[in-house]
Design an enzyme around this catalytic site. Structure first.
Site, PDB file in Angstrom:
ATOM      1  CB  SER A   1      -0.911   0.019   1.224  1.00 17.49           C
ATOM      2  OG  SER A   1      -1.670   1.212   1.211  1.00 17.49           O
TER       3      SER A   1
ATOM      4  CE  LYS B   1      -3.079  -2.515  -0.155  1.00 17.38           C
ATOM      5  NZ  LYS B   1      -3.880  -2.342  -1.288  1.00 17.38           N
TER       6      LYS B   1
ATOM      7  CG  HIS C   1      -4.942  -1.036   3.874  1.00 16.02           C
ATOM      8  ND1 HIS C   1      -5.197  -0.491   2.630  1.00 16.02           N
ATOM      9  CD2 HIS C   1      -4.100  -0.162   4.484  1.00 16.02           C
ATOM     10  CE1 HIS C   1      -4.542   0.641   2.491  1.00 16.02           C
ATOM     11  NE2 HIS C   1      -3.864   0.865   3.611  1.00 16.02           N
ATOM     12  CG  ASN C   2      -7.351  -1.819  -0.480  1.00 12.13           C
ATOM     13  OD1 ASN C   2      -6.349  -1.562   0.188  1.00 12.13           O
ATOM     14  ND2 ASN C   2      -7.308  -1.960  -1.782  1.00 12.13           N
TER      15      ASN C   2
ATOM     16  CD  GLU D   1      -7.594   2.742  -0.200  1.00 11.08           C
ATOM     17  OE1 GLU D   1      -6.517   2.228   0.148  1.00 11.08           O
ATOM     18  OE2 GLU D   1      -7.994   2.701  -1.378  1.00 11.08           O
TER      19      GLU D   1
HETATM   20  C1  6PG Z   1      -3.273   1.192  -1.670  1.00  5.56           C
HETATM   21  C2  6PG Z   1      -4.582   1.242  -2.399  1.00  5.56           C
HETATM   22  C3  6PG Z   1      -4.549   0.586  -3.733  1.00  5.56           C
HETATM   23  C4  6PG Z   1      -5.899   0.586  -4.453  1.00  5.56           C
HETATM   24  C5  6PG Z   1      -6.435   1.922  -4.816  1.00  5.56           C
HETATM   25  C6  6PG Z   1      -7.644   1.927  -5.728  1.00  5.56           C
HETATM   26  O1  6PG Z   1      -3.299   0.689  -0.553  1.00  5.56           O
HETATM   27  O2  6PG Z   1      -2.247   1.652  -2.179  1.00  5.56           O
HETATM   28  O3  6PG Z   1      -5.549   0.584  -1.630  1.00  5.56           O
HETATM   29  O4  6PG Z   1      -4.116  -0.735  -3.549  1.00  5.56           O
HETATM   30  O5  6PG Z   1      -5.752  -0.138  -5.600  1.00  5.56           O
HETATM   31  O6  6PG Z   1      -6.737   2.634  -3.665  1.00  5.56           O
HETATM   32  O7  6PG Z   1      -8.706   1.192  -5.234  1.00  5.56           O
HETATM   33  P1  6PG Z   1     -10.152   1.356  -5.873  1.00  5.56           P
HETATM   34  O8  6PG Z   1      -9.981   1.478  -7.351  1.00  5.56           O
HETATM   35  O9  6PG Z   1     -10.935   0.141  -5.518  1.00  5.56           O
HETATM   36  O10 6PG Z   1     -10.707   2.608  -5.273  1.00  5.56           O
END
Ligand code: 6PG
Length: 469
Positions: free
Chosen positions: A130, A184, A187-188, A191
Site C-alpha cells: 500500500s 490488505k 485495509h482497503n 480506506e
Molecule cells: C493502496 C490502495 C490501492 C488501491 C487503490 C484503488 O493501498 O495503495 O488501496 O491498492 O488499488 O486505492 O482502489 P479502488 O480502485 O478500488 O478505489
C-alpha cells in the site's frame, strides 16, 4: 550475470518500476522483467547508473539472473495475469524459490496458488503493498503472508524498502497462506470508509457552512496537524487547493461525481457478511460508489423531489463539530475493520496479531493516521480485544466526540444533506453499545410466521409459542 541479482520483479508498470528502484536504492541488486521491451529499456536507462538494476523481456534470462533461493515479486494486475506469469516462470524455477504476489489478489486465489506451488516446492507469498506509486518508490507499507520459514529470505529486502515509522519498518510477517492479501483487503475496506467519511465532511462544510475550497483547504490542513493527522486528510487539503488547467476554477469542482472501484472494498463487505461481522461503514462506502454511478437517474430524481434548504449555521462551531465527527467516524471505521480481522483470523487460521497490523499501518499506506499509534497501543495492551470500543484508551475519545456527531447527523437529516457514512458510524456505535436491542421483536416475528423458536431472558432453553391463539 547468472545467479547474482538479489531480487527479481515482474511487471514494470509504474508500481513495479518504482518498487524495483526502491530496492536498488537500498543497496540490493535487482532484475526486472516485462513483456514490453519499452518498459524494460526504460528501467535499464533509469537505473543504469547505479549498476544495481537490470532487466530483460525473456523469462528464462530473468530467472537465471537471480541468486538462489530466487525472490521474485509480481506487480501485475490481479486475476488471470498472475496465473499466466506464474506459469511462464515455473519451467525455470528451482525448489525453494519464492514468488511474491504484490497485487490486490483475492485471498482465495492466493490460497489456491499457494497450495499449487507448494506441491512443486515453490514458496508463494501474497503480499499487499500500500501507498500508491509514491509509496512504492519511497517506502510502502507491506503486508506479507505465506511460509514463515521462507520469509527470512525476503525480510531484509522488505524491511529495507518499507516505510519507517520512528525508525521501525512498516512490514512484518503476518501469517500463513493468504493472511497478507486478506489484511490488505480489509485495509482497503477501511480506506473506502475513510474516503467516504472525508467526502461527506467536505460536502457538509460546503453546503452547510458555505466554506470555500480555500477555506476548506486550510481547515483540513489544520486538522492534519492535530489528532486527525492522516494521509487522507492531508491529500484532501491538497486536492482543495489544486487549480484547474482547463478553466479558471478549482479542479475538484470540475471532477465528475462518479467514483470507480476495483473491488477490494466490495470483497471486504462480502466477506464480512460471510463471517457475520458487521462493517456497516465499509458497506455504505461501497454502496455510495454504486449510487454515485447512477448519475443520470440521480439527476432525474433530483428534479422530482424537493430538498429542504440547509439551515444556516455558524461556521466556526460547524468546523469544530465536523472535526469531532470525522474523528469519531474514523474510529468506527477502524474498529469495524479490526473486528473483521480478528474474526477472519480465527476462521482462516491466520493467527493475526492485530497490534502488529496496526503498527505496520502507521506509515506508508493509504490509511496511515495518528490514530493508528493509539490502535497499536490498544491491541498491544489487550491482544484479544474484541472491539476498539471496549478499549479503555478509546472510551474518552468516543465520549468526547459523539455529541457533535449526533448534532451533525441530525442536521444533515433535516437539511437534506446525505451523510450515510457518518450516520452509519453513529448507528453502529448506538447499536453496539445498546445492552437491549429490539431484536426480540424480530425473534417473535420469526417464531410467529415460521415457528423458528426463540430464547428467553429469564430462563434457559428454546421456546415456541402458538401466537395466533
Ligand atoms: C493502496 C490502495 C490501492 C488501491 C487503490 C484503488 O493501498 O495503495 O488501496 O491498492 O488499488 O486505492 O482502489 P479502488 O480502485 O478500488 O478505489
Amino acid at each position: 550475470m547468472a545467479n547474482t541479482y538479489d531480487f527479481g520483479l515482474v511487471g514494470l508498470g509504474v508500481m513495479g518500476r518504482n518498487f524495483i528502484l526502491n530496492v536498488a536504492d537500498n543497496g540490493f541488486t535487482a532484475f526486472g522483467n516485462d513483456l514490453d521491451k519499452e518498459k524494460v529499456n526504460a528501467l535499464i536507462e533509469e537505473g543504469g547508473d547505479t549498476h544495481k538494476v537490470n532487466a530483460d523481456v525473456d523469462a528464462s534470462n530473468f530467472v537465471s539472473a537471480l541468486s538462489k533461493p530466487r525472490k521474485i515479486m509480481l506487480l501485475v494486475p490481479a486475476g488471470k495475469v498472475v496465473d499466466i506469469v506464474i506459469e511462464s516462470l515455473l519451467p525455470y524455477l528451482d525448489e525453494g524459490d519464492i514468488i511474491i504476489d504484490g497485487g490486490n489478489s483475492f485471498f482465495t486465489d492466493t490460497d489456491r496458488r499457494e497450495a499449487y506451488l507448494k506441491e512443486k516446492g515453490i514458496n508463494f507469498f501474497g503480499a499487499g503493498v500500500s501507498g500508491g506509486a509514491k509509496g512504492a518508490r519511497k517506502g510502502p507499507s507491506i503486508m506479507p503472508g505465506g511460509s514463515r520459514d521462507a520469509y527470512q529470505f525476503v525480510k531484509p529486502i522488505f524491511e529495507a524498502v518499507a516505510a519507517k515509522y520512528k525508525g521501525e519498518p512498516c512490514v512484518t510477517y503476518l501469517g500463513p497462506k493468504s493472511a497478507g492479501n486478506y489484511v490488505k483487503m480489509v485495509h482497503n475496506g477501511i480506506e473506502y470508509g475513510l474516503m467516504q467519511l472525508t467526502s461527506e465532511i467536505y460536502d457538509l462544510l460546503k453546503k452547510a457552512g458555505g466554506l470555500t475550497n480555500e477555506e476548506q483547504h486550510k481547515t483540513f490542513a489544520e486538522w492534519n496537524s492535530g489528532r486527525l493527522q492522516s494521509f487522507l486528510v492531508e491529500i484532501t487539503s491538497e486536492i482543495l487547493t489544486q487549480k484547474d488547467d482547463l478553466t479558471d476554477g478549482d479542479l475538484v469542482d470540475m471532477i465528475l461525481d462518479k467514483a470507480k472501484q476495483k473491488g477490494t472494498g466490495k470483497w471486504t463487505s462480502q466477506n464480512a457478511m460471510d463471517l457475520g461481522i458487521p462493517v456497516p461503514t465499509i458497506d455504505i462506502a461501497v454502496s455510495m460508489r454504486e449510487i454515485s454511478a447512477l448519475k443520470d437517474e440521480r439527476i432525474k430524481a433530483d428534479e422530482i423531489y424537493d430538498r429542504p434548504s440547509p439551515e444556516s449555521v455558524v461556521k466556526d462551531t460547524l468546523t469544530s463539530k465536523a472535526e469531532k465527527a470525522l474523528y469519531f467516524a474514523f474510529i468506527m471505521a477502524y474498529a469495524q475493520g479490526m473486528h473483521q480481522l480478528a474474526d477472519a483470523s480465527k476462521e482462516y487460521g491466520y493467527e493475526l496479531d492485530l497490534g502488529e497490523i496496526a503498527k505496520i499501518w502507521r506509515a506508508g499506506c493509504i490509511i496511515r493516521a495518528a490514530l493508528l499509534a493509539d490502535i497499536t497501543d490498544a491491541f498491544k495492551a489487550q491482544p484479544d480485544l474484541p472491539n476498539l470500543l471496549l478499549s479503555p484508551s478509546f472510551t474518552e475519545k468516543v465520549k468526547e466526540t459523539v455529541a457533535a456527531t449526533r448534532e451533525l447527523v441530525a442536521y444533515g437529516a433535516t437539511s437534506g444533506i446525505p451523510l450515510p457514512g457518518l450516520s452509519n458510524a453513529l448507528t453502529y456505535f448506538d447499536a453496539y453499545t445498546s445492552s437491549r436491542l429490539p431484536l426480540n421483536m424480530i425473534q417473535a416475528q420469526r417464531d410467529y410466521f415460521g415457528s423458528h423458536t426463540y430464547e428467553r431472558l429469564d430462563r434457559e432453553g428454546i421456546f415456541h409459542t402458538e401466537w395466533e391463539n
